[in-house]
Design an enzyme around this catalytic site. Structure first.
Site, PDB file in Angstrom:
ATOM      1  N   TYR A  84      -6.754   2.257   0.506  1.00 36.23           N
ATOM      2  CA  TYR A  84      -5.442   2.030   1.109  1.00 36.23           C
ATOM      3  C   TYR A  84      -4.647   3.326   1.197  1.00 36.23           C
ATOM      4  O   TYR A  84      -3.922   3.579   2.164  1.00 36.23           O
ATOM      5  CB  TYR A  84      -4.702   0.986   0.280  1.00 36.23           C
ATOM      6  CG  TYR A  84      -3.411   0.475   0.866  1.00 36.23           C
ATOM      7  CD1 TYR A  84      -3.116   0.621   2.218  1.00 36.23           C
ATOM      8  CD2 TYR A  84      -2.487  -0.184   0.071  1.00 36.23           C
ATOM      9  CE1 TYR A  84      -1.930   0.150   2.752  1.00 36.23           C
ATOM     10  CE2 TYR A  84      -1.303  -0.666   0.590  1.00 36.23           C
ATOM     11  CZ  TYR A  84      -1.031  -0.493   1.930  1.00 36.23           C
ATOM     12  OH  TYR A  84       0.140  -0.965   2.453  1.00 36.23           O
ATOM     13  N   ASP A  96     -17.309  -3.471  -1.327  1.00 36.74           N
ATOM     14  CA  ASP A  96     -16.445  -2.775  -2.279  1.00 36.74           C
ATOM     15  C   ASP A  96     -15.588  -3.738  -3.097  1.00 36.74           C
ATOM     16  O   ASP A  96     -15.344  -3.511  -4.283  1.00 36.74           O
ATOM     17  CB  ASP A  96     -15.546  -1.783  -1.543  1.00 36.74           C
ATOM     18  CG  ASP A  96     -16.279  -0.487  -1.198  1.00 36.74           C
ATOM     19  OD1 ASP A  96     -17.372  -0.267  -1.754  1.00 36.74           O
ATOM     20  OD2 ASP A  96     -15.756   0.289  -0.385  1.00 36.74           O
TER      21      ASP A  96
END
Length: 253
Positions: free
Chosen positions: A156, A43
């Protein structure tokens, strides 16, 4: 007619080996003349590729040769051109960050996943939050806070217990990281058109850094964030494994 494919890969040996094998079979065109860019890695490399090629109107198809691979497709060389031709496209608008530093300088960056503010010292950060110029939270004492796009809501933001957003949702997730006061505040969902401003309180005693997809700016005083509709990243996924499906599936694991 065969697709003109531009391959790129991270420095990981497994990604470099895939690059060599695919290039031998399909060639390797220049990115600015290609029909599709194929990114080989994880990613992080996918985000790097999207940022690097944002000025090109070329879709990017990722294959996982890294660790996480949420934005990537499964690696396989079988019927590769057919997979590319059948791929589904998702369009992602990034966030625009403007960070004002204590030395008077200003730093701008784009973030596909999120813009985060994080404490840069031993003490918790103190932040004030404005939405469209209106003060919404006079004081948030926390390890940090972030504003995430739907595409970045499983990154996140999700680790910080923020919500997963459908890719087509015109909303952004505002999420606190380890909030101390108000302790029970769990963040907010905001319209995609909203402009969010974080003001750092006590910046000398409680220094704060800002990050836009790992682009770091230290000693910030104020950070302004908004969605940037003028930039559109085109990301390709295998049929039935698009970003919308992945976001839904992630909520049931």
């Amino acid at each position: 007619m065969s697709l003109k494919i531009a391959f790129c890969a991270s420095n990981a040996p497994i990604a470099q080996a895939a690059l060599a094998g695919l290039t031998r079979r399909y060639g390797n065109h220049a990115e600015d003349g290609a029909d599709v860019i194929v990114a080989l890695g994880g990613d992080g490399f996918m985000l790097h590729t999207l940022h690097r090629t944002e000025a090109l109107a070329v879709p990017v198809y990722g294959m996982n040769r890294g660790t996480v691979g949420f934005l990537m497709n499964e690696y396989s060389e079988h019927a590769f051109e057919e997979r590319l031709a059948a791929a589904e496209e998702a369009v992602i608008n990034p966030l625009s960050m403007r960070a004002h530093r204590a030395d008077g300088s200003e730093h701008r960056a784009l973030a596909i996943n999120e813009v985060s503010l994080l404490r840069a010292g031993p003490q918790a950060a103190r932040l004030a939050i404005y939405v469209d110029g209106k003060l919404r939270m006079p004081e948030l004492v926390c390890d940090g806070a972030l504003l995430a796009t739907p595409a970045g809501s499983t990154a996140y933001n999700y680790s910080a217990h923020g919500p997963i957003l459908p890719i087509g949702a015109d909303v952004l997730a505002l999420t606190a990281v380890a909030a101390f006061r108000p302790r029970r505040w769990r963040g907010a969902l905001l319209p995609k058109t909203a402009e969010v401003t974080f003001e750092v309180l006590e910046p000398e005693k409680r220094p704060v850094m800002a990050e836009a997809d790992s682009q770091s700016v230290r000693d910030v005083l104020r950070v302004e964030i908004r969605s940037e509709p003028k930039v559109a990243h085109r990301v390709l996924f295998d049929p039935g494994h698009g970003l919308e499906e992945r976001l839904i599936r992630e909520q049931f694991v």
